[in-house]
Write a protein that holds these residues in place. Structure first.
Motif, PDB file in Angstrom:
ATOM      1  N   GLY A   1       9.501  28.209  32.749  1.00 45.16           N
ATOM      2  CA  GLY A   1       9.539  27.105  33.690  1.00 45.16           C
ATOM      3  C   GLY A   1       8.896  25.826  33.219  1.00 45.16           C
ATOM      4  O   GLY A   1       8.294  25.086  34.011  1.00 45.16           O
ATOM      5  N   VAL A   2       9.038  25.496  31.915  1.00 45.46           N
ATOM      6  CA  VAL A   2       8.395  24.284  31.403  1.00 45.46           C
ATOM      7  C   VAL A   2       8.958  23.016  32.036  1.00 45.46           C
ATOM      8  O   VAL A   2       8.238  22.017  32.211  1.00 45.46           O
ATOM      9  CB  VAL A   2       8.486  24.219  29.860  1.00 45.46           C
ATOM     10  N   SER A   3      10.224  23.023  32.415  1.00 42.57           N
ATOM     11  CA  SER A   3      10.814  21.811  33.000  1.00 42.57           C
ATOM     12  C   SER A   3      10.168  21.487  34.348  1.00 42.57           C
ATOM     13  O   SER A   3       9.768  20.342  34.594  1.00 42.57           O
ATOM     14  CB  SER A   3      12.331  21.963  33.143  1.00 42.57           C
ATOM     15  N   MET A   4      10.041  22.475  35.226  1.00 45.20           N
ATOM     16  CA  MET A   4       9.406  22.216  36.522  1.00 45.20           C
ATOM     17  C   MET A   4       7.898  22.029  36.384  1.00 45.20           C
ATOM     18  O   MET A   4       7.286  21.302  37.179  1.00 45.20           O
ATOM     19  CB  MET A   4       9.709  23.348  37.498  1.00 45.20           C
ATOM     20  N   ALA A   5       7.294  22.628  35.372  1.00 43.39           N
ATOM     21  CA  ALA A   5       5.867  22.397  35.131  1.00 43.39           C
ATOM     22  C   ALA A   5       5.627  20.934  34.789  1.00 43.39           C
ATOM     23  O   ALA A   5       4.616  20.339  35.204  1.00 43.39           O
ATOM     24  CB  ALA A   5       5.367  23.301  34.002  1.00 43.39           C
ATOM     25  N   THR A   6       6.554  20.322  34.057  1.00 41.72           N
ATOM     26  CA  THR A   6       6.447  18.904  33.724  1.00 41.72           C
ATOM     27  C   THR A   6       6.636  18.048  34.972  1.00 41.72           C
ATOM     28  O   THR A   6       5.900  17.080  35.202  1.00 41.72           O
ATOM     29  CB  THR A   6       7.486  18.526  32.649  1.00 41.72           C
ATOM     30  N   VAL A   7       7.615  18.401  35.787  1.00 45.64           N
ATOM     31  CA  VAL A   7       7.844  17.696  37.056  1.00 45.64           C
ATOM     32  C   VAL A   7       6.606  17.786  37.943  1.00 45.64           C
ATOM     33  O   VAL A   7       6.132  16.785  38.508  1.00 45.64           O
ATOM     34  CB  VAL A   7       9.070  18.281  37.784  1.00 45.64           C
ATOM     35  N   ASN A   8       6.055  18.985  38.070  1.00 45.57           N
ATOM     36  CA  ASN A   8       4.898  19.187  38.949  1.00 45.57           C
ATOM     37  C   ASN A   8       3.669  18.423  38.455  1.00 45.57           C
ATOM     38  O   ASN A   8       2.845  17.978  39.269  1.00 45.57           O
ATOM     39  CB  ASN A   8       4.584  20.682  39.061  1.00 45.57           C
ATOM     40  N   ALA A   9       3.548  18.258  37.133  1.00 44.84           N
ATOM     41  CA  ALA A   9       2.438  17.471  36.595  1.00 44.84           C
ATOM     42  C   ALA A   9       2.573  16.008  37.015  1.00 44.84           C
ATOM     43  O   ALA A   9       1.568  15.349  37.332  1.00 44.84           O
ATOM     44  CB  ALA A   9       2.400  17.592  35.076  1.00 44.84           C
ATOM     45  N   MET A  10       3.801  15.484  37.016  1.00 45.03           N
ATOM     46  CA  MET A  10       4.025  14.099  37.452  1.00 45.03           C
ATOM     47  C   MET A  10       3.743  13.952  38.948  1.00 45.03           C
ATOM     48  O   MET A  10       3.191  12.934  39.392  1.00 45.03           O
ATOM     49  CB  MET A  10       5.464  13.676  37.134  1.00 45.03           C
ATOM     50  N   ILE A  11       4.094  14.966  39.717  1.00 43.77           N
ATOM     51  CA  ILE A  11       3.858  14.910  41.166  1.00 43.77           C
ATOM     52  C   ILE A  11       2.362  14.955  41.472  1.00 43.77           C
ATOM     53  O   ILE A  11       1.852  14.157  42.263  1.00 43.77           O
ATOM     54  CB  ILE A  11       4.587  16.079  41.866  1.00 43.77           C
TER      55      ILE A  11
ATOM     56  N   LEU B   1      15.465  23.387  38.086  1.00 42.29           N
ATOM     57  CA  LEU B   1      15.073  22.049  38.531  1.00 42.29           C
ATOM     58  C   LEU B   1      15.536  21.789  39.960  1.00 42.29           C
ATOM     59  O   LEU B   1      14.778  21.247  40.785  1.00 42.29           O
ATOM     60  CB  LEU B   1      15.668  20.992  37.590  1.00 42.29           C
ATOM     61  N   GLU B   2      16.760  22.179  40.281  1.00 42.29           N
ATOM     62  CA  GLU B   2      17.268  21.979  41.640  1.00 42.29           C
ATOM     63  C   GLU B   2      16.475  22.811  42.642  1.00 42.29           C
ATOM     64  O   GLU B   2      16.165  22.337  43.748  1.00 42.29           O
ATOM     65  CB  GLU B   2      18.754  22.328  41.712  1.00 42.29           C
ATOM     66  N   ARG B   3      16.139  24.030  42.258  1.00 41.69           N
ATOM     67  CA  ARG B   3      15.322  24.868  43.151  1.00 41.69           C
ATOM     68  C   ARG B   3      13.945  24.253  43.370  1.00 41.69           C
ATOM     69  O   ARG B   3      13.322  24.454  44.415  1.00 41.69           O
ATOM     70  CB  ARG B   3      15.175  26.267  42.554  1.00 41.69           C
ATOM     71  N   GLY B   4      13.481  23.500  42.384  1.00 42.58           N
ATOM     72  CA  GLY B   4      12.177  22.855  42.501  1.00 42.58           C
ATOM     73  C   GLY B   4      12.222  21.538  43.257  1.00 42.58           C
ATOM     74  O   GLY B   4      11.170  20.919  43.456  1.00 42.58           O
ATOM     75  N   GLY B   5      13.406  21.078  43.673  1.00 41.96           N
ATOM     76  CA  GLY B   5      13.509  19.885  44.494  1.00 41.96           C
ATOM     77  C   GLY B   5      14.107  18.677  43.814  1.00 41.96           C
ATOM     78  O   GLY B   5      14.293  17.629  44.453  1.00 41.96           O
ATOM     79  N   ILE B   6      14.439  18.747  42.521  1.00 42.53           N
ATOM     80  CA  ILE B   6      15.095  17.621  41.846  1.00 42.53           C
ATOM     81  C   ILE B   6      16.515  17.487  42.397  1.00 42.53           C
ATOM     82  O   ILE B   6      17.246  18.476  42.493  1.00 42.53           O
ATOM     83  CB  ILE B   6      15.137  17.833  40.320  1.00 42.53           C
ATOM     84  N   LEU B   7      16.884  16.281  42.753  1.00 40.75           N
ATOM     85  CA  LEU B   7      18.226  16.062  43.300  1.00 40.75           C
ATOM     86  C   LEU B   7      19.281  16.333  42.225  1.00 40.75           C
ATOM     87  O   LEU B   7      19.118  15.907  41.076  1.00 40.75           O
ATOM     88  CB  LEU B   7      18.366  14.626  43.794  1.00 40.75           C
ATOM     89  N   PRO B   8      20.374  17.018  42.575  1.00 40.85           N
ATOM     90  CA  PRO B   8      21.415  17.336  41.587  1.00 40.85           C
ATOM     91  C   PRO B   8      21.930  16.105  40.860  1.00 40.85           C
ATOM     92  O   PRO B   8      22.173  16.142  39.648  1.00 40.85           O
ATOM     93  CB  PRO B   8      22.515  17.988  42.434  1.00 40.85           C
ATOM     94  N   GLN B   9      22.072  14.980  41.590  1.00 38.71           N
ATOM     95  CA  GLN B   9      22.598  13.760  40.976  1.00 38.71           C
ATOM     96  C   GLN B   9      21.581  13.091  40.058  1.00 38.71           C
ATOM     97  O   GLN B   9      21.918  12.164  39.307  1.00 38.71           O
ATOM     98  CB  GLN B   9      23.073  12.771  42.041  1.00 38.71           C
ATOM     99  N   ASN B  10      20.312  13.541  40.090  1.00 36.58           N
ATOM    100  CA  ASN B  10      19.272  12.992  39.219  1.00 36.58           C
ATOM    101  C   ASN B  10      19.073  13.811  37.943  1.00 36.58           C
ATOM    102  O   ASN B  10      18.131  13.564  37.189  1.00 36.58           O
ATOM    103  CB  ASN B  10      17.941  12.891  39.968  1.00 36.58           C
TER     104      ASN B  10
END
Length: 447
Positions: free
Chosen positions: A323-333, A394-403
């Motif tokens: 889950g490195v992709s969502m870990a990066t997202v969560n760090a930004m959040i 990423l989508e399960r983590g809340g990133i919009l599909p179009q993003n």
């Protein structure tokens, strides 16, 4: 990299401005006699193929003239396994030419016979122009230097006071930089791929291809972005590739900060203590370029145009599952108060499901994310789609599909999530090229 003894495949004899051919015949004969003694000690009469490294007066190089060196023919004839005289005005040019030839022959061990006073410099040349793949034995011979020929050490005529004060190691580094900067680019112009999703007025970003660098080894040619002790592309060459990339892309290579790959999910927030290894990195600092490598593994860029923060991640199959992709997202959040709905994620060139396989036991973890992430699941080595798995997570983590930009983009002319294995003209690939593979990067900075 330099060892006391080894079974050498070739010999390099350093006659570059050693004074023997610019001085009297007595000095010349003494130098050659000493060199002969060293070769006989190692090989008897069965001397391996030998390179004579000789300096060339710039006037002869400019006129494309072949100035013969005063090495007696009888001396050269004794090298029955062959020899070659390599000439240049810069010792770095000679050594890099020889390196390219021995790379083509897949040779890696050499005896270097050199003047005693060159040893400090030669250590730098070896460290900068070679890697731990190569093994060198150094043997020194003594030779008298006159004030005239020592001034031509790097093929120039510097001010005498400047030369006297210059550190021999720094002189070698300067010669290396000068020579590599003079080399033409290979495989055409340097090309950087960009996403139209990342706002250009806020962020500088890109995904590199393999074009426009100077790396010469076939599987590393030409814009290789990573030097490894296990591969043949050395530090100085990769540094020159970075200099050219920075100039073309518009960032300062000295501000470049890549992830320290561990094939896991740890993320470093710049400004906090740096962990020993991490596959994601985030920042809101300007004037710094963060980056992640990829040669089949996914290079991923993240940006938040609202909070003006960004991230980069390296996501191999292990990192994808962790889950490195969502870990990066969560760090930004958590660090920059980014809203997950504002974050844009771009997946770069990587090995596609057309070319990447895992054994069934490991492929099962991707099947459990979504059965469509695995093709031919019942086979011993199913094909795995790490891109689809990344999008789903990423989508399960809340990133919009179009993003999320990946290979599902409707306008295929904008697709930069190309298969690295399927495009040997554009990208490096571990799957395709084996262990001596090159590396792309993704990079991003805040303007």
């Amino acid at each position: 990299m330099v060892k006391e003894t080894c079974k050498e495949e070739i010999i390099l004899i350093d006659l570059f401005d050693n004074g023997y051919h610019k001085s009297n015949s007595v000095n010349r004969d003494k130098a050659l006699q000493h060199i002969r003694g060293i070769t006989e000690k190692h090989y008897g009469t069965n001397i391996p193929f030998t390179y004579f490294m000789c300096d060339q007066d710039p006037i002869y190089k400019e006129n494309n003239s072949d100035k013969l060196f005063d090495i007696p023919k009888t001396y050269l004839d004794s090298f029955t396994n062959g020899y070659k005289i390599v000439k240049d005005t810069n010792l770095a040019g000679i050594l890099y030419t020889i390196k390219q030839e021995i790379d083509e022959l897949d040779k890696s061990t050499a005896l270097i016979i050199l003047p005693q006073q060159r040893k400090l410099e030669m250590d730098v040349y070896i460290e900068q122009l070679f890697t731990a793949v190569y093994t060198f034995t150094l043997e020194c011979y003594n030779v008298h230097h006159t004030s005239e020929n020592i001034n031509q050490l790097c093929g120039t005529e510097p001010d005498k006071n400047e030369l006297a004060d210059e550190d021999p190691k720094e002189l070698a580094r300067r010669n290396i930089r000068s020579y590599l900067q003079s080399l033409p680019s290979l495989k055409g112009m340097l090309i950087v791929l960009k996403s139209q999703r990342i706002p250009e007025d806020i962020f500088l970003h890109g995904f590199t291809t393999r074009c426009g660098g100077i790396s010469s080894v076939l599987t590393l040619s030409s814009l290789n972005m990573f030097s490894s002790s296990k591969r043949r592309d050395p530090k100085a060459v990769v540094a020159e590739n970075f200099r050219r990339l920075g100039k073309a892309a518009g960032f300062d290579p000295h501000t470049y900060k890549p992830v320290k790959v561990d094939h896991a999910e740890k993320v470093w927030i710049m400004g906090k203590p740096e962990p020993p290894c991490y596959d994601g990195i985030v920042t809101n600092q300007k004037a710094v370029t963060i980056a992640a490598p990829g040669a089949d593994c996914l290079p991923i860029l993240f940006c938040d145009p609202v909070k003006k923060a960004c991230g980069a991640a390296h996501s191999g199959w292990k990192g994808t599952l962790l889950g490195v992709s969502m870990a990066t997202v969560n760090a930004m959040i958590s660090e920059y108060e980014s809203d997950v709905k504002d974050i844009i994620v771009v997946l770069g060139p990587s090995v596609g499901p057309c070319c990447f396989t895992l054994i069934q036991e490991k492929a099962k973890a991707f099947y459990d994310i979504d059965p469509q992430c695995v093709r031919q699941y019942e086979s011993p080595k199913p094909y795995v789609d790490i891109r689809r798995a990344t999008r789903i997570l990423l989508e399960r983590g809340g990133i919009l599909p179009q993003n999320i930009q990946d290979d599902t983009i409707e306008d295929k002319s904008e697709n930069i999530t190309l298969c690295t294995s399927c495009h040997p003209d554009k990208f490096f690939s571990h799957v395709r090229d084996g262990d001596n593979f090159g590396t792309q990067i993704c990079f991003i900075s805040i303007k």
